[in-house]
Design an enzyme around this catalytic site. Sequence first.
Site, mmCIF file in Angstrom:
data_model
loop_
_atom_site.group_PDB
_atom_site.id
_atom_site.type_symbol
_atom_site.label_atom_id
_atom_site.label_comp_id
_atom_site.label_asym_id
_atom_site.label_seq_id
_atom_site.Cartn_x
_atom_site.Cartn_y
_atom_site.Cartn_z
ATOM 1 N N ARG A 158 -3.206 -16.358 17.103
ATOM 2 C CA ARG A 158 -4.522 -16.868 16.750
ATOM 3 C C ARG A 158 -4.696 -18.327 17.198
ATOM 4 N NH1 ARG A 158 -5.730 -15.032 10.655
ATOM 5 N NH2 ARG A 158 -7.851 -15.493 11.316
ATOM 6 N N PRO B 32 -6.353 -2.547 16.576
ATOM 7 C CA PRO B 32 -7.080 -1.799 17.613
ATOM 8 C C PRO B 32 -8.177 -0.902 17.049
ATOM 9 C CG PRO B 32 -4.939 -0.812 17.211
ATOM 10 C CD PRO B 32 -4.940 -2.121 16.478
ATOM 11 N N GLN C 137 -0.902 9.776 10.703
ATOM 12 C CA GLN C 137 -1.628 8.739 11.440
ATOM 13 C C GLN C 137 -0.773 8.187 12.578
ATOM 14 O OE1 GLN C 137 -2.684 5.796 8.520
ATOM 15 N NE2 GLN C 137 -4.532 6.868 7.864
ATOM 16 N N TYR D 183 2.958 -11.374 4.425
ATOM 17 C CA TYR D 183 2.566 -9.993 4.130
ATOM 18 C C TYR D 183 3.176 -9.544 2.795
ATOM 19 C CZ TYR D 183 1.036 -9.581 9.028
ATOM 20 O OH TYR D 183 0.426 -9.757 10.238
ATOM 21 N N ASP E 70 6.452 -5.449 13.850
ATOM 22 C CA ASP E 70 5.823 -6.735 13.567
ATOM 23 C C ASP E 70 5.618 -6.929 12.072
ATOM 24 O OD1 ASP E 70 4.166 -9.161 14.506
ATOM 25 O OD2 ASP E 70 2.799 -8.105 13.159
ATOM 26 N N CYS F 149 -9.628 -2.430 11.630
ATOM 27 C CA CYS F 149 -9.368 -2.178 10.200
ATOM 28 C C CYS F 149 -9.880 -0.809 9.759
ATOM 29 C CB CYS F 149 -9.976 -3.275 9.335
ATOM 30 S SG CYS F 149 -9.223 -4.898 9.586
ATOM 31 N N GLN G 225 0.810 -1.223 0.000
ATOM 32 C CA GLN G 225 0.000 0.000 0.000
ATOM 33 C C GLN G 225 0.839 1.265 0.000
ATOM 34 O OE1 GLN G 225 -2.405 0.693 3.524
ATOM 35 N NE2 GLN G 225 -3.993 1.708 2.340
ATOM 36 N N ARG H 129 -8.926 0.909 3.018
ATOM 37 C CA ARG H 129 -8.557 -0.499 2.951
ATOM 38 C C ARG H 129 -9.699 -1.339 2.408
ATOM 39 N NH1 ARG H 129 -5.978 -3.290 8.199
ATOM 40 N NH2 ARG H 129 -4.596 -1.509 7.850
#
Length: 362
Positions: free
Chosen positions: A187, A243, A327, A117, A112, A246, A90, A262
């Site tokens: 996960r 957090p 941001q 990715y 991270d 998305c 992106q 997104r």
Amino acid sequence: MQVSFACTEHNLKSRSEDRLCSGQERNGNYTSQGSVKTREGPGSRQTSQGHAHMKEAIGRHTSMKYRNLGKSGLRVSCLGLGTWVTFGSQISDEMAENLMTLAYENGVNLFDTAEVYASGRAEITLGNIIKKKGWRRSSFVITTKIYWGGQAETERGLSRKHIIEEIVRAMTFVINQGMAMYWGTSRWSAMEIMEAYSVARQFNLIPPVCEQAEYHYFQRDKVEVQLPELYHKIGVGAMTWSPLACGLITGKYSDGVPECSRAAMKGYQWLRERVNSEEGRRQLAKIKELHLLADRLGCTAAQLAIAWCLRSEGVSSVLLGVSNTDQLLENLGILSQMNPQTVTEMDAVLGNKPHSKKESRA
């Protein structure tokens, strides 16, 4: 299900010369660092308003706060920089470098990524930036995740992935070989994490120290009910992601899906459907109320949401996903604390506070 590593200084490349960390078993996270040193002197102090059960200190040269990753000795910044969606896809490599530099200069020591990715480009971008910056290897932590890998059959999976004993042995081997310092999960269910810990105890292996989990206003049960119990029983901390759900929590989708968001990107049909669903509309209505609360508190909706995540017991670090420096600066300027009255007011708006089995029985 994923697994986490902590890579040491001499292991900053993987299967190819450009990749960041290596790994051939299970979808996981690496926690990579030379050695994080914790100093408690004039430059750092114990905060009285910190995490309920975690030792929290403020850095020497920034206002960033640091906590132990679970009950391990690894000290991580309360806010980490994630690379999902952004790095290698992106945003430009130049912007990625600007974000990492800004984060590092503001005390962020946790970065991270994952091998999947941007089909590996995120790891390459991150590794190239670190090589260029020349930061002390002992001053930051890198986490990466394995499982999905590449297209070939030999480039993905975790090998007998349902046999947890094999994973614990593999992670112990990686650490004993000096390729990593810690390992954790991503996960995994609480039952699977507990099973991994039991195997480690039974066979004198190294147990996981953290679980990386999704956590925001609308995804609460695991982090607020299940993981605190694991934190107290076996010392597993939480590293949380998404957090802002998305971007949903920022309010950007209140009037539909913007072209540059997104949810408008290729491969994120699931997010568009979520935003446009009946449940999504109900969530957006609650978010509008929380925006009013943020205005009263003198912060942005994003800052409130991140501070809300950090208040939860056992959360060591919250991973931020940003696409520009504005941001990032906004997210770094979170509320210093969440008082009980604010939390109660937010729970009343959300109406989804999970309850533990003990509370249910009471």
